[in-house]
Design an enzyme around this catalytic site. Sequence first.
Site, PDB file in Angstrom:
ATOM      1  N   HIS B 427      -8.378  -3.793   6.864  1.00 21.63           N
ATOM      2  CA  HIS B 427      -7.648  -4.330   7.810  1.00 21.63           C
ATOM      3  C   HIS B 427      -6.501  -5.253   7.342  1.00 21.63           C
ATOM      4  O   HIS B 427      -5.580  -5.417   7.559  1.00 21.63           O
ATOM      5  CB  HIS B 427      -8.536  -5.055   8.951  1.00 21.63           C
ATOM      6  CG  HIS B 427      -9.018  -4.001   9.857  1.00 21.63           C
ATOM      7  ND1 HIS B 427     -10.371  -4.154  10.457  1.00 21.63           N
ATOM      8  CD2 HIS B 427      -8.884  -2.876  10.235  1.00 21.63           C
ATOM      9  CE1 HIS B 427     -10.871  -3.480  11.145  1.00 21.63           C
ATOM     10  NE2 HIS B 427      -9.708  -2.502  11.274  1.00 21.63           N
ATOM     11  N   CYS B 732       7.212  18.666  -5.060  1.00 19.59           N
ATOM     12  CA  CYS B 732       6.283  17.721  -4.104  1.00 19.59           C
ATOM     13  C   CYS B 732       5.230  16.801  -5.021  1.00 19.59           C
ATOM     14  O   CYS B 732       4.610  16.410  -4.431  1.00 19.59           O
ATOM     15  CB  CYS B 732       5.688  18.620  -3.141  1.00 19.59           C
ATOM     16  SG  CYS B 732       4.589  19.640  -3.623  1.00 19.59           S
TER      17      CYS B 732
END
Lengths: 206, 773
Positions: B427, B732
């Site tokens: 978080h 990629c």
Amino acid sequence: MLTTEKAAAWLDDYARVIHENAAWLTDLDRQIGDADHGSNLERGMTAVEAIPREEYPDAASLLKKAGMTLVSTVGGAAGPLWGTFFLRFAGALDEPGDDATVVAAAMRAGLVGIVQRGKATEGDKTVVDALGPAVRVAEQKASQGASLADTLTAAAEAAAVGRDATIPMVARKGRASYLGDRSAGVQDPGATSITMLVESAARTLA
Amino acid sequence: MVGIVVVSHSRPLAEAAVALACEMVDGDRPPIAVAAGLDEQTYGTDAAAIAEAIGQVDSADGVLVLMDLGSAIMSAEMALEFIDPEVAERVRLTPAPLVEGLVSAVVTAAWGAGLDEVEAEAREGLSGKARHGSDWNLPGASPVLMAPATPGQVREFRWPVRNPHGLHARPAAVLVAGLAGLDAVVELMNASTGRGPVNARSVNKVASLGLRRGDELLARSWGPQADDAVARLEAMAADTFGDRSEFDEPAQQMAEGTGLQVVLAPAVVVDGEVDTSGYEPGPTEAVRLREALGQVADTLQARADESAGAIFAAQRALLTDPELGPAMRRALTSTRSATEAVRTVFTSVAADFDSLPHPYLRERSQDVRSLSRQVLRALVGQPDGDLEVVDQPHVLVVDELDAATAATLDPALCLGVVTLTGGATGHGVIVATGRGVPVLTGRAEAADLTNGDLIGFDPVSQELWLRPDEATVEQICRTATARADDERRAAEDSHEPAVTVSAVQVLVEANISSLADAQRAALAGADGAGLVRTELLWGHRADAPAVQSMADDLVAIGEALGGRTITVRTWDGAADKPLPFLPEPEPELNPFLGERGLRAMRRAPELFRDQLRGIVLASQRTPVRVMFPMVTEPEEVVWARSVLDEVTSEVGADSVPVGIMVEVPAVALRIAEFAPLVDFVSVGTNDLTQYTCAVDRGNAHVASLGRADSPAVLALIGMTCEGLPGVPVAVCGDLASDTDHTATLVGLGVTELSVRPPLVGLVKAAVRGATLI
């Protein structure tokens, strides 16, 4: 009609068989359990033998007393299991029908009680492996109109076949399940002693 | 008080256990009865004796029955049939361990706690012990769910968890709050892993079930309002317990800043531990503790309205957890100090989270440690926030970055954060990067810095400089200035097409592993998705996702990217990145050369077909290309296309453009043979490098030999472009994200670059500046 005398004879005969085989049952239990099945059951049946028969007016009340006695004196798993069998068996005796039908239904009630109590199914290497087939055969015989004697004889044979089938099984319930694969190769002590109970019934109840 | 019955095979054992437990309580103790042994010497249990013992201790508060092994349980169950059904209603058999459970039960019952709490504490006896020995792996907190006395009235609710990160702290808090006030017992289990059951009134416990996306939540409820409890669970589940984090949060929070700037400043090293050495325990520790907890809860409540409010709301829910109070009281009884009690309890709760298998849930232990620090600060009267006020620009060095600290950072002064531990999805990292503060995680080498030491880092290259010398400082400053200029320019034009000076447009797309990635990529100006890694999007599930849900997820990604084309790679599982639902390959001596990617699909054609069906369904609603990984032979592409063609005609869709990954040198060398089979190709430079240079990417001893910019790898990329005239060639792999090589790749003929989402703008700028052609 199952008389008090016949019920008493059944209990006495079973007590005699357990006395004779207690050492062997304990030895079977030693190999896959905690080595107390024979001695526990013998202690319980000795207490059952001591029940004053004259105080019980009918077979149901005597068998209920035997069940409660086993609950309080056996000590091991057989206490609640055998106790439940006798309590439920006795509770089902007032059903209508001929003797064979009533006894088969009572055996069914006892089996249902044991399954509820122990949560075992057939194949777990337990008492259910012998009692399950015995009850099925008894119900089948009774529904075909067989006599009580024939019904119980057939049930005892089925119980013995079920008992022998426990030899190669791997235990999934009870103390023996801790052994895993090593429990294979030994006959289940519970299946053995319940077979004795059905055999004893065949000798005494008809 | 709740009555307690001890059932054991041995009477001396039961009596000694009771004596041990009673040592723990002074004064009033709950009524306790023993039903153990047939007599003093004979082992055994007796249902009638248990029934009698229950009668001795029964009261309206209920009775808890603790048992030892085997027939004790059967006898106790039988005893319930012997007693008055009304009494049986308030008797609870518990699987709690006999000795530990009895001690906890006696102590808790002596406080006057209710039956639920007494039983919960008794069960805690097992997990408390398990936590102590870190290598005791228990299957779950309590292995047996004991049915209530009236089994017929148990209501069940089952739900496959759909939340992207599982039922973590935030949705768990919603669940707990949603059941508040109901007169019903609700127990939850993770039916997929067997964890639990746990009390649904405890956020900690619910989160500790480790319910991941795809796991089955099993709720069992009984009591007067069991039906209402299940109805509420159904309603909340329909709303995924309020969890839309992956859909809302990152997009909002990434909008404020790139967090990609190079930083250099004196370090401010913050010891994660709060200094409580001056704390003097007093006679009213319980009161102090309650006030500190209340103060922190109020602060969190106030913060819950801020931008990252859900995080603080979740922390607040952890703090007001009903299991926390008794645990604190117990710790206070043994430590007699509020600070010690806080440390003991929060350390143990954090350890619960740390033991979970899923990294996202594991990192929730940061929230718990953050709470611990907040409560300790409240106890010793330090100001809120992990930081003392630092009034000059600095780089913060912390053990881990919790959300509370991240929210109080001043971006004008705190130029960056380096954490010693902790991963990139905590978080705190979300909050900090959302506020434009770069974060570098998991760098233990910064531990020996002291306050004022110079520290710098580059969040893009992940380079970290500790006490750099003058020359290095100069170089860092140049990099920082260049990066800042680049970023500014890149940001200005990031939504414009990337066109070279010779007027060739190069598509700069993003590599996507989640919907959040797609949202980030859209903000960064991506021209689509050059690689959707389906094994990361769905591979953490226990079962393969349903066809329709795959289609829906892909459409959501396409829509997030404004309807630009997304390139969906089919399952790319292998021994080194297993998919739970892919048949396990035979043990392989060298998995990198084994059944990977498309090769594995030959053994799981139905799984492959279902995924193609999902992709084709999505193609009817958003532009999609499909791409097959780990191709070696043209025949493999013929097979894969035949399956795709069947699926397309079944669905009745238009044909979907087909491409392959170029990651095996054999494909680059024979690229012309693939030309008729493909509409585009994409070079996976990471694998192509490892197969070309014979270097294991994970082996540090040889890593230097396997460079993606090796002339050999570049030659293979060049051959691929030359062999496929008119066919789009994408890159990629990581090489595409390296702006030092953008010009080279474009020069070789590469027409699409698919990069990490935040780098789209920088790579576009590099394309525009490419002067090779």
